[in-house]
Each structure stands twice: as structure tokens, then as C-alpha cells.
Design a protein around this motif. Structure first.
Motif, PDB file in Angstrom:
ATOM      1  N   PRO A 297       0.806  -1.228   0.000  1.00 12.54           N
ATOM      2  CA  PRO A 297       0.000   0.000   0.000  1.00 12.54           C
ATOM      3  C   PRO A 297       0.840   1.280   0.000  1.00 12.54           C
ATOM      4  CG  PRO A 297      -0.924  -1.600   1.514  1.00 12.54           C
ATOM      5  CD  PRO A 297       0.404  -2.150   1.081  1.00 12.54           C
ATOM      6  N   CYS A 301       0.103   3.679  -3.135  1.00  9.96           N
ATOM      7  CA  CYS A 301      -0.546   4.939  -2.777  1.00  9.96           C
ATOM      8  C   CYS A 301       0.381   6.133  -2.994  1.00  9.96           C
ATOM      9  CB  CYS A 301      -1.017   4.899  -1.325  1.00  9.96           C
ATOM     10  SG  CYS A 301      -2.389   3.754  -1.030  1.00  9.96           S
ATOM     11  N   MET A 325      -6.718   6.380  -2.403  1.00  9.87           N
ATOM     12  CA  MET A 325      -5.318   5.992  -2.476  1.00  9.87           C
ATOM     13  C   MET A 325      -4.414   7.218  -2.527  1.00  9.87           C
ATOM     14  SD  MET A 325      -5.332   2.765  -5.130  1.00  9.87           S
ATOM     15  CE  MET A 325      -3.551   2.522  -4.955  1.00  9.87           C
TER      16      MET A 325
END
Length: 442
Positions: A297, A301, A325
Motif C-alpha cells: 500500500p 498509494c 489511495m
């Protein structure tokens, strides 16, 4: 006799060489097939038929003169919509790029064009290719040809659905966390993620996932996967025979849920790999990759946040999921990103230690069978609640570590949904994976 759209790239070029039909004949068959099925599955989002026919006629002249450019000369190949093809739209599935038409090919596309491939269509993607299903505000959701209300996964969902439907025997795709391997599994196809650096990149959209995202093929025939992979890598040498491999078969990762039918099909696939002469050792759970759930992530992101900040065309914003995100990435620091990179190196060591004595890892390619196409992810797997990446637990670690990965079709559920297995090789072991894929297909 089979329709030309049903043939593999291997069978098409065999027919060209024998003078049984021409690249233009093959293209017309594929375009007609697209006209017939694409309104139902929504896999192809752009075509340039006049230019494609010109490419096919040029290829036919080369075949007639005995001057083919490659083993892909005259083969209709679609291209994923995050890859740039001169003269065709490249929207990346986001409204801010709806009018973007590049004037030059990016490197892997140029490589295919140099080999005489007929680049006839662009295929649908989720916004910025950062989700595991295929839907966006520009073109809508893509469905499977054998289950049009269900997703082929993502982000190469349009490519997988097109190839499965007979809209070309091959598709050029990207894989930044499983985006070739999972859609190939959902569609009952072969899909190859090369190791990092094998296929040159450049002249495309910003590399928001860095070298973790690679370019490779999805196809119906393993011979075609082999041919296209080697051409993209600049290697015309055929795959060399490999000796028996020692394979670690992980039925699940860190105890996370997997659909029971997938487990059954993959267990049978493990037996099939054994029957090919390889040693397969099965374990119930493999824990060495668990850190990827907190690392990935940060990578994804942060990349989306950078893009929103640096491309003025995207000022109108993204859809809710990608906006979330970007917001999460905006709140991260440089030390967070550095921590993710440190985590990847720790993951590399843990994986190497866990794989000591083995040549490759075998897993299910997907944890869940296909779900409704407008839904981002299944909410449950095997009766257990899961988050947005619960269906995608088996793939991203190979991107983080730069490892080659191959999806092989493993069969069908009782409801007629496809499943695949994933093989992940050591660094630089692309040829070994391709060899096992050819053994499997034969």
C-alpha cells in the motif's frame, strides 16, 4: 475448419507460411469477432481498423516475399490501455486523459511493431491500473465471455476477456502486482510476468510503480506466450530443455482464506506437475511473504499521490477508490517510502531463506473465483470476510522481489468459472518457467 479468430498465433503464422490465408484474412476474422462479442463483454475500448488493415496488408506482402520480420509478423495483438500506441487513445482509464492520443509507441509496443505485429485494439483497464477488477468512469465494466456479469479481475481484465473471447490470440499487458497473472487465471488463459529488467520500458506513462511493474503477454496458447516473451526480451533463441525442478507448493499464504474449489483444482495441478517429472513438496501455509501486505500500500498509494500532484490533466480528480489511495499517499512521508524499500529487502532475505533448496514456488494464482463485475472485490472467501486485496494475496510479492511469474490454466469450477496456478521462479529464471509452461501445455 476452425474460424481464423480461433487460431493461436503459432497456427496463424503456419497458415501464412503455407499460403492458406493471409494476415488480412486473420485480421478481418478477429475484427468481426470483436463486433460480435465486444458489445457484451466490453473488453476493447478503441480500434483503428483502417490502420490495422494497412499493417496486415504490409505483413501479407512480406510473407509472400519470404521476408517476415518475426514469428509474430501479421498476428493481431491487442494492447492494454496503459501502454502507448501511436495514433490510438491512451486514457489509463481516467477521465482527465480521455482525449490523450500519443504520437509515438512506448518501447515494448515499438518492439512488437518492429516485428510486424498488427496492433489493432486497446483494451479496458481500471483507473490508473491500480485495482483488481476492470471498471472505470469512461468505459464501464468488463465481463468474462463465458460469464459476462462477472469480472475477469484486473488490471489487465480487458486484455484477458478479449483473448478469451477470440479477439486476437495475444494481448500486451502490464503486471504491477499480479495484473497479468490473476486475469489470466480468471479467464482460463496463460499469462507471463517477466523478471524485472527483462523487457525494456520507456516512452510511456510515468512509472508510478517503478521497476515493480513489468510488461508481458496473455494468450490462449503457451507456445505464443513463449514466442512473444522472447521477442519482447530481444531473445530469438528457443527455450532450452530444463531438468527436473524442485517445486514448493504453498496451498495458502499465512493462513489466509482460499476458495475450496480453487484449492482442489490447484492440488490436482500439483499432481500434474509431479507427473511432468518435477519434485513437488506441498505445505499448508507459506508465511515468508506476509510483510507485503504492509509494504505494497505504501508503494502504490505514494505513486498515485505523486501522479495527482504532478499531472495537471488530472486536476478534475479520480474516482472515489483512487482518490482514497492518493489521499493516503499524500499523507505519507519520504521515511515511510524508505521504510517500504527496507521492508522489501527484508522480504527478499526471508523469501530466499524459505525457498532454500527449491527452484520455484507454486501457488494458486487467485484466492477467489470471479465475482460481479461492478464490484471491486469479493467480500467473503470460503465464508470468511476479506478486504480489497483478499483475492489477490498470492501475486504482489513477486513484483516487489523482481521475480518471474507464470499463470497456467488449472481447470474449471462446477459453476464453469476458471482457475489458474502460479509458478514463481528465482531471479533470472524466466526461461525455466517458460519451459515448464510448454511441458504443461503439451
Amino acid at each position: 475448419m476452425a474460424e481464423l479468430w480461433e487460431l493461436s498465433a503459432h497456427d496463424l503464422v503456419t497458415g501464412y507460411a503455407a499460403g492458406e490465408f493471409t494476415p488480412l484474412d486473420a485480421l478481418e476474422s478477429v475484427l468481426a469477432r470483436c463486433d460480435a462479442v465486444n458489445p457484451v463483454i466490453n473488453a476493447v475500448i478503441a480500434r483503428d481498423d483502417a490502420r490495422s488493415r494497412e499493417m496486415a496488408r504490409d505483413s501479407a506482402a512480406r510473407w509472400q516475399a519470404g521476408a517476415r520480420l518475426s514469428a509474430l509478423d501479421g498476428v493481431p495483438i491487442s494492447v492494454k490501455d496503459n501502454l502507448l500506441v501511436a495514433g490510438l487513445p491512451a486514457t489509463w482509464g481516467t477521465p482527465g486523459l480521455r482525449d490523450h492520443v500519443p504520437t509515438r509507441d512506448e518501447c515494448p509496443v515499438a518492439r512488437l511493431r518492429a516485428g510486424g505485429a498488427v496492433l489493432f485494439a486497446k483494451t479496458n483497464v481500471p483507473e490508473l491500473t491500480v485495482q483488481g477488477y476492470t471498471d472505470n468512469r469512461l468505459f464501464g465494466a468488463t465481463g468474462l465471455p463465458f460469464a459476462p456479469d462477472l469480472t475477469p479481475g484486473g488490471s489487465s481484465g480487458g486484455a484477458a476477456a478479449a483473448v478469451a473471447a477470440g479477439i486476437g490470440p495475444l494481448a500486451l499487458c502490464t503486471d504491477g502486482g499480479g495484473s497479468i497473472r490473476r486475469p489470466a487465471a480468471h479467464a482460463g488463459l496463460y499469462g507471463f510476468k517477466p523478471g524485472a529488467g527483462r523487457v525494456p520500458r520507456g516512452e510511456g506513462f510515468p512509472a508510478i510503480l517503478g521497476a515493480f511493474e513489468v510488461v508481458g503477454p496473455i494468450g490462449r496458447d503457451m507456445r505464443d506466450i513463449d514466442t512473444m516473451s522472447r521477442w519482447l526480451a530481444g531473445s530469438a533463441d528457443p527455450v532450452k530443455e530444463a531438468g527436473p525442478a524442485r517445486v514448493l507448493h504453498a496451498r495458502r499464504f499465512s493462513g489466509q482464506p482460499v476458495d475450496q474449489e480453487i484449492q482442489q483444482l490447484c492440488d490436482r495441478a500439483a499432481d500434474r506437475v509431479r507427473a511432468l517429472g518435477h519434485e513437488v513438496v506441498s505445505v499448508e501455509s507459506f508465511d515468508a511473504t506476509a510483510a507485503i501486505d504492509r509494504i505494497w500500500p505504501v508503494i502504490s498509494c505514494a505513486g498515485v499521490a505523486w501522479l495527482r500532484q504532478n499531472d495537471p490533466r488530472l486536476a478534475d480528480g479520480f474516482g472515489p477508490a483512487v482518490t482514497a489511495m492518493a489521499d493516503a499517499g499524500q499523507g505519507m512521508s519520504a521515511t515511510d517510502y524508505a521504510g517500504a524499500l527496507v521492508g522489501i529487502e527484508e522480504l527478499r532475505l526471508a523469501y530466499r531463506e524459505a525457498m532454500a533448496g527449491y527452484d520455484m514456488l507454486m501457488t494458486p494464482a487467485i484466492a477467489a473465483l470471479s465475482w460481479p463485475k461492478a464490484q471491486s472485490h469479493p467480500e467473503e472467501i470460503d465464508g470468511q470476510p476479506v478486504g480489497p486485496r483478499g483475492h489477490a494475496v498470492f501475486t504482489a510479492f513477486a513484483n516487489a522481489l523482481g521475480l518471474p511469474g507464470l499463470t497456467l490454466p488449472a481447470g474449471w469450477s462446477e459453476a464453469g468459472l476458471a482457475c489458474g496456478i502460479q509458478l514463481v521462479g528465482e531471479p533470472g529464471a524466466d526461461e525455466s518457467l517458460l519451459q515448464i509452461g510448454l511441458q504443461w501445455a503439451n
